[in-house]
Design a protein around this motif. Structure first.
Motif, PDB file in Angstrom:
ATOM      1  N   MET A  14      -0.099   1.166   3.326  1.00 47.90           N
ATOM      2  CA  MET A  14       1.281   1.519   3.514  1.00 47.90           C
ATOM      3  C   MET A  14       2.113   0.272   3.337  1.00 47.90           C
ATOM      4  O   MET A  14       1.646  -0.819   3.526  1.00 47.90           O
ATOM      5  CB  MET A  14       1.430   2.072   4.916  1.00 47.90           C
ATOM      6  N   GLY A  15       3.343   0.440   3.062  1.00 52.28           N
ATOM      7  CA  GLY A  15       4.175  -0.727   2.837  1.00 52.28           C
ATOM      8  C   GLY A  15       4.194  -1.048   1.365  1.00 52.28           C
ATOM      9  O   GLY A  15       3.168  -1.040   0.709  1.00 52.28           O
ATOM     10  N   LEU A  16       5.331  -1.296   0.836  1.00 51.70           N
ATOM     11  CA  LEU A  16       5.508  -1.488  -0.584  1.00 51.70           C
ATOM     12  C   LEU A  16       4.872  -2.792  -1.043  1.00 51.70           C
ATOM     13  O   LEU A  16       5.300  -3.867  -0.666  1.00 51.70           O
ATOM     14  CB  LEU A  16       6.993  -1.471  -0.911  1.00 51.70           C
ATOM     15  N   MET A  17       3.826  -2.682  -1.835  1.00 55.47           N
ATOM     16  CA  MET A  17       3.202  -3.818  -2.522  1.00 55.47           C
ATOM     17  C   MET A  17       2.647  -4.897  -1.603  1.00 55.47           C
ATOM     18  O   MET A  17       2.523  -6.034  -1.997  1.00 55.47           O
ATOM     19  CB  MET A  17       4.197  -4.449  -3.492  1.00 55.47           C
ATOM     20  N   ASN A  18       2.278  -4.572  -0.380  1.00 55.03           N
ATOM     21  CA  ASN A  18       1.753  -5.611   0.498  1.00 55.03           C
ATOM     22  C   ASN A  18       0.233  -5.696   0.450  1.00 55.03           C
ATOM     23  O   ASN A  18      -0.347  -6.594   1.028  1.00 55.03           O
ATOM     24  CB  ASN A  18       2.249  -5.442   1.933  1.00 55.03           C
ATOM     25  N   GLU A  34       2.831   8.446   0.237  1.00 52.87           N
ATOM     26  CA  GLU A  34       1.949   8.331  -0.909  1.00 52.87           C
ATOM     27  C   GLU A  34       1.378   6.923  -0.965  1.00 52.87           C
ATOM     28  O   GLU A  34       2.041   5.959  -0.603  1.00 52.87           O
ATOM     29  CB  GLU A  34       2.760   8.622  -2.174  1.00 52.87           C
ATOM     30  N   GLY A  35       0.144   6.823  -1.413  1.00 53.77           N
ATOM     31  CA  GLY A  35      -0.485   5.520  -1.553  1.00 53.77           C
ATOM     32  C   GLY A  35      -1.267   5.427  -2.843  1.00 53.77           C
ATOM     33  O   GLY A  35      -1.680   6.440  -3.417  1.00 53.77           O
ATOM     34  N   TYR A  36      -1.452   4.218  -3.327  1.00 49.07           N
ATOM     35  CA  TYR A  36      -2.222   3.940  -4.536  1.00 49.07           C
ATOM     36  C   TYR A  36      -3.517   3.257  -4.120  1.00 49.07           C
ATOM     37  O   TYR A  36      -3.499   2.341  -3.299  1.00 49.07           O
ATOM     38  CB  TYR A  36      -1.415   3.033  -5.464  1.00 49.07           C
ATOM     39  N   VAL A  37      -4.636   3.710  -4.668  1.00 55.17           N
ATOM     40  CA  VAL A  37      -5.953   3.224  -4.269  1.00 55.17           C
ATOM     41  C   VAL A  37      -6.746   2.787  -5.496  1.00 55.17           C
ATOM     42  O   VAL A  37      -6.695   3.440  -6.536  1.00 55.17           O
ATOM     43  CB  VAL A  37      -6.746   4.348  -3.545  1.00 55.17           C
ATOM     44  N   CYS A  38      -7.471   1.697  -5.360  1.00 54.73           N
ATOM     45  CA  CYS A  38      -8.427   1.275  -6.385  1.00 54.73           C
ATOM     46  C   CYS A  38      -9.758   1.047  -5.667  1.00 54.73           C
ATOM     47  O   CYS A  38      -9.852   0.220  -4.768  1.00 54.73           O
ATOM     48  CB  CYS A  38      -7.960   0.008  -7.072  1.00 54.73           C
ATOM     49  N   CYS A  39     -10.783   1.811  -6.079  1.00 54.99           N
ATOM     50  CA  CYS A  39     -12.097   1.729  -5.438  1.00 54.99           C
ATOM     51  C   CYS A  39     -12.738   0.361  -5.710  1.00 54.99           C
ATOM     52  O   CYS A  39     -12.838  -0.050  -6.874  1.00 54.99           O
ATOM     53  CB  CYS A  39     -12.985   2.848  -5.969  1.00 54.99           C
TER      54      CYS A  39
END
Length: 75
Positions: free
Chosen positions: A1-5, A38-43
């Protein structure tokens, strides 16, 4: 969460909200500490990326759902 942290969280973790004047409204604690976002995830294992919907209740991540219809950035 949190923009680009680039913080790393797991289901059941308590969020670290920005204190004071956050640069982005996404980093500020909502009233009651609950929201859907919404969140962005990279495994880290397979490097597959994807988007998720995150449910936060009283500052704790209580649910996560993959957004199958949203494409990631990595081919």
């Amino acid at each position: 969460m949190g923009l680009m942290n680039l913080d790393t969280y797991r289901l059941g973790d308590e969020l670290k909200w920005a204190v004071g004047h956050a640069r982005s409204p996404h980093q500020r604690r909502p009233q009651g500490g609950s929201l859907m976002g919404e969140g962005y995830v990279c495994c880290p294992n397979c490097e597959k990326d994807f988007w998720i919907i995150i449910k936060i209740e009283h500052d704790v991540i209580s649910g996560i759902k993959v957004r199958d219809e949203a494409k990631g950035y990595i081919d």
